[in-house]
Design a protein around this motif. Structure first.
Motif, short mmCIF file in Angstrom:
data_model
loop_
_atom_site.label_atom_id
_atom_site.label_comp_id
_atom_site.label_asym_id
_atom_site.label_seq_id
_atom_site.Cartn_x
_atom_site.Cartn_y
_atom_site.Cartn_z
N GLN A 10 0.87 -1.19 0.00
CA GLN A 10 0.00 0.00 0.00
C GLN A 10 0.90 1.23 0.00
O GLN A 10 1.69 1.43 0.94
N TYR A 12 1.09 5.47 -0.17
CA TYR A 12 0.27 6.62 0.21
C TYR A 12 0.78 7.90 -0.45
O TYR A 12 1.94 8.00 -0.85
N ARG A 16 1.73 6.96 -4.49
CA ARG A 16 0.73 6.17 -5.22
C ARG A 16 0.93 6.27 -6.73
O ARG A 16 0.51 5.40 -7.48
N LYS A 24 -5.02 2.94 -6.83
CA LYS A 24 -5.08 3.72 -5.57
C LYS A 24 -3.96 3.31 -4.62
O LYS A 24 -4.16 3.22 -3.40
N SER A 53 6.25 0.69 6.99
CA SER A 53 5.84 -0.29 8.00
C SER A 53 5.72 -1.66 7.34
O SER A 53 5.32 -1.78 6.18
N PHE A 75 5.12 5.44 3.12
CA PHE A 75 4.63 6.83 3.21
C PHE A 75 5.75 7.78 2.81
O PHE A 75 6.91 7.54 3.14
#
Lengths: 81, 644
Positions: A10, A12, A16, A24, A53, A75
């Motif tokens: 993921q 952010y 992205r 996304k 993380s 991030f």
């Protein structure tokens, strides 16, 4: 043939944009076993300062090797705000 | 020839409606550069000791710098400074938008205001001319209504309106001053000072662009910034807003939650900047939020400001009032354990309508939440509002009650420190205030230099008064060239609070203090991750003013002057080391996440404070010495030091 691991990723904020817009920031990646966080950043062409993380725990050691099933969040990082 | 500034300062005495124009001369501008340092000159000289912050003797200064209004990102900002009704110390607040540039175009570099008008008035400055106009019909109205009303009254949609809201009129101690109905000089209660003077607004319009010494070099610097933005350290902040940092703070355990008892918030993603971008920025439903959901300040290509629009559901939000910054999603969100982004945006809208600082407002509410959850406040105290952690409805209702000074809101409108004194019952233990001002959302138990900076900062806790620890710790390698300009060639051990860390804190504090005097945005300019570095700041001053011999060291001295004048002001008011303390809560360990167990150490903090004073050239009581003031070419200020 090298064995593969599957991780979920993921990204952010501005990171992205390393993935297609519809994603996304989410992706499931199949990587070679032994891939490190540093390898992953290079694969994604992320060169800016980031906070990472692994399985919801902060990880600052970029030499950490990823395991099958790991959940990675990345991030962008600024000092103030 | 003057380059970059008008050379004119407007002085206004509201008591007898006298206006005069001062032309201070080049040496004055070179010494203070503008903004906050310039404001301190007028405040120390123009205000008697121990003035009532809400009385006519308080001097309220709005000041621009020699750079304001020039065509480059990050320059359209303005200082508002006066004695603070929240802290009793010097008050200081920086704000952006289009008003600062427009004031420069209207012909003035600063406005110095004292006295108190008999009836509500507003000041109208139009291309060098000025008049006081009746504002009784505007009193009691929210910011958006006042803005529209004044534009109609003056027949000009392009005027810029700087104003207080009803909270400033009611002297809520953390009321701010707003332009565009969404840009705030938010901190330290400057809106209450303006309200106490019966000054509802300042309206400006001007056509005079400042002269630039070397337009070619200025344009080159501006072009470099625009071209390098996407690869810079603020690219994410630009597109996703300051709340993009929520996830990173969560991951390293620096997201203040449950009123600063924890550094992690389980539901952080609900209030994160990326979520805001995807869901509630104007145009998000059609994928047009980059064009419709971002706003900017004069001549700034960064466009970091949020424009939130919510048309359905319990909390509708009008895009005219902007959208929440990271500080706001934190104080109304994680501080209170609230994961409802619409409610947080509503609280932000209310603060912008009524004119209140979102940091102190949200943090005061989170103090009440903790007191309630610990059983020290009951439904009887809170007018029946259930302040259980996470109760978004109660949080929004409290914002309104504070703005109106209604019921329990009247208690909270005094700020958390006065509220705790009034309530008692041990609720002082839940305070996160420094000199009476509530802490912003950056965690001093982890970023340890912030504990010292929050404590010594003359106007209370402020996250924009120094560079945070990571720049000299884990991130240092990324900023080697820029940090070398500040005199740092090696990093410092993570979490340390040694003499070298203090040198970093103080040196970067001088630079941030300089930026508050040059009125530069601290995302666009700064010592590390920002778009432009310290060498660029020097080049900008040279290109605009033509002062080719300006050096980084000279600019640092401007910042040092500002801090010393502020501390001199405070010392005159009896505020010194005794008030340079941190809330007791910070000595207690954080709970949960990667910062679990982190706490400040009292002995280490005391030693760090001693070291800071020594390096700053102050006495052990934290008061500038006459020698230090003289060295800074501030001999005049020695008269204001307390007599021994």
């Amino acid at each position: 043939m090298k064995s593969k691991i599957k991780i979920t990723l993921q990204l952010y904020s501005i990171l992205r944009e390393k993935l297609p817009p519809d994603a996304k920031g989410q992706a499931v990646l199949h990587l070679n076993a032994g891939t490190s966080l540093q390898d992953l950043l290079e694969e994604l062409e992320i060169y800016r300062k980031v906070v990472i993380s692994v399985n919801d725990d902060h990880e600052s050691d970029l030499s950490r090797r990823l395991n099958d099933g790991d959940r990675i969040k990345i991030f962008s990082s600024i000092g103030g705000g | 020839m003057l380059h970059g500034y008008n050379g004119k300062v407007l002085h206004l005495d509201l008591t007898n409606k006298q206006v005069s124009v001062e032309e201070p001369g080049e040496a004055f501008y070179r010494k203070y550069m503008g903004g906050s340092a310039m404001a301190m000159h007028y405040i120390l000289n123009g205000m008697p000791a121990n003035a009532d912050p809400l009385g006519p003797e308080n001097v309220l200064v709005f000041a621009l710098s020699v750079l304001t209004g020039n065509p480059i990102s990050g320059q359209s900002r303005m200082t508002a400074a006066a004695k603070s009704p929240l802290t009793g110390a010097i008050g200081d607040s920086q704000g952006g938008g289009y008003f600062p540039a427009e004031l420069k175009f209207a012909g003035f570099d600063a406005i110095v205001i004292k006295g108190r008008a008999a009836k509500p008035v507003y000041l109208w400055i139009n291309d060098g001319s000025y008049e006081l106009r009746d504002a009784e019909h505007l009193w009691g109205k929210i910011t958006g209504e006042v803005e529209a009303s004044i534009k109609k009254e003056l027949g000009d949609n392009k005027v810029e309106v700087l104003q207080i809201g009803p909270a400033g009129e009611k002297e809520v101690r953390f009321a701010g001053i707003f332009s565009m109905s969404n840009r705030a000089n938010g901190r330290t209660g400057m809106g209450a000072v303006m309200g106490s003077k019966n000054l509802k607004a300042i309206v400006v319009r001007g056509k005079k662009r400042p002269s630039v010494a070397d337009k070619g070099r200025l344009n080159q610097l501006a072009k470099w910034g625009a071209e390098n933005l996407d690869e810079s350290g603020i690219a994410g902040l630009a597109k996703y807003g300051t709340a993009e940092t929520t996830g990173a703070n969560q991951t390293i355990g620096t997201l203040p939650t449950y009123n600063y008892n924890s550094g992690v918030f389980e539901n952080w993603e609900a209030i994160d900047g990326t979520t805001m971008y995807d869901t509630i920025l104007r145009g998000a439903a059609e994928g047009k939020q980059d064009r419709l959901g971002r706003d900017t300040c004069y001549a700034c290509t960064v466009r970091c400001k949020r424009v939130v629009e919510i048309t359905e559901g319990k909390y509708k939000v009008d895009p005219h009032y902007g959208g929440p910054e990271y500080e706001t999603t934190s104080t109304f969100g994680n501080y209170c354990a609230i994961d409802d982004l619409a409610a947080v945006s509503k609280a932000n809208e209310l603060c912008n309508q009524y004119g209140m600082d979102t940091i102190s407002c949200g943090a005061t509410i989170s103090w009440a939440f903790e007191a309630f959850n610990e059983g020290k406040l009951t439904l009887e105290d809170t007018d029946g509002l259930d302040l259980s952690w996470g109760n978004a409805d109660s949080m929004v209702k409290l914002v309104e009650k504070i703005a109106h000074r209604e019921g329990f809101g009247d208690v909270l409108a005094e700020g958390s420190e006065r509220a705790a004194k009034q309530i008692g019952r041990g609720t002082e233990a839940y305070l996160i205030t420094f000199k009476g001002q509530e802490a912003p959302a950056h965690m001093p138990r982890v970023k340890r230099s912030l504990a010292v900076i929050y404590a010594v900062n003359p106007f209370g806790a402020d996250h924009q008064s120094s560079e945070h620890d990571p720049a000299i710790e884990d991130d240092f390698e990324g900023y080697v060239d820029r940090m070398a300009v500040l005199g740092f060639t090696e990093g410092v051990e993570t979490y340390s609070l040694n003499a070298e860390k203090i040198r970093f804190a103080l040196t970067s504090q001088y630079m941030y203090s300089t930026m508050d005097s040059l009125n530069l945005c601290q995302f666009v300019f700064g010592p590390a991750w920002q778009l432009y570095g310290p060498a660029d700041m020097v080049e900008l001053v040279r290109a605009v003013t033509g002062w080719e011999d300006v050096s980084f060291e000279e600019l640092q001295t401007v910042g040092e002057r500002r801090l010393n004048l502020m501390r001199t002001f405070n010392a005159r008011e009896g505020i010194d080391r005794k008030q340079d303390v941190v809330p007791q809560k910070l000595f207690k360990p954080l709970k949960g996440g990667p910062s679990d167990g982190f706490a400040l150490n009292k002995d280490e903090f005391t030693a760090a404070l001693d070291e800071y004073y020594r390096q700053a050239g102050w006495t052990a009581e934290g008061i500038p010495t006459a020698e230090t003031l003289t060295k800074l070419d501030l001999e005049w200020a020695t008269d204001h030091l307390p007599k021994r």
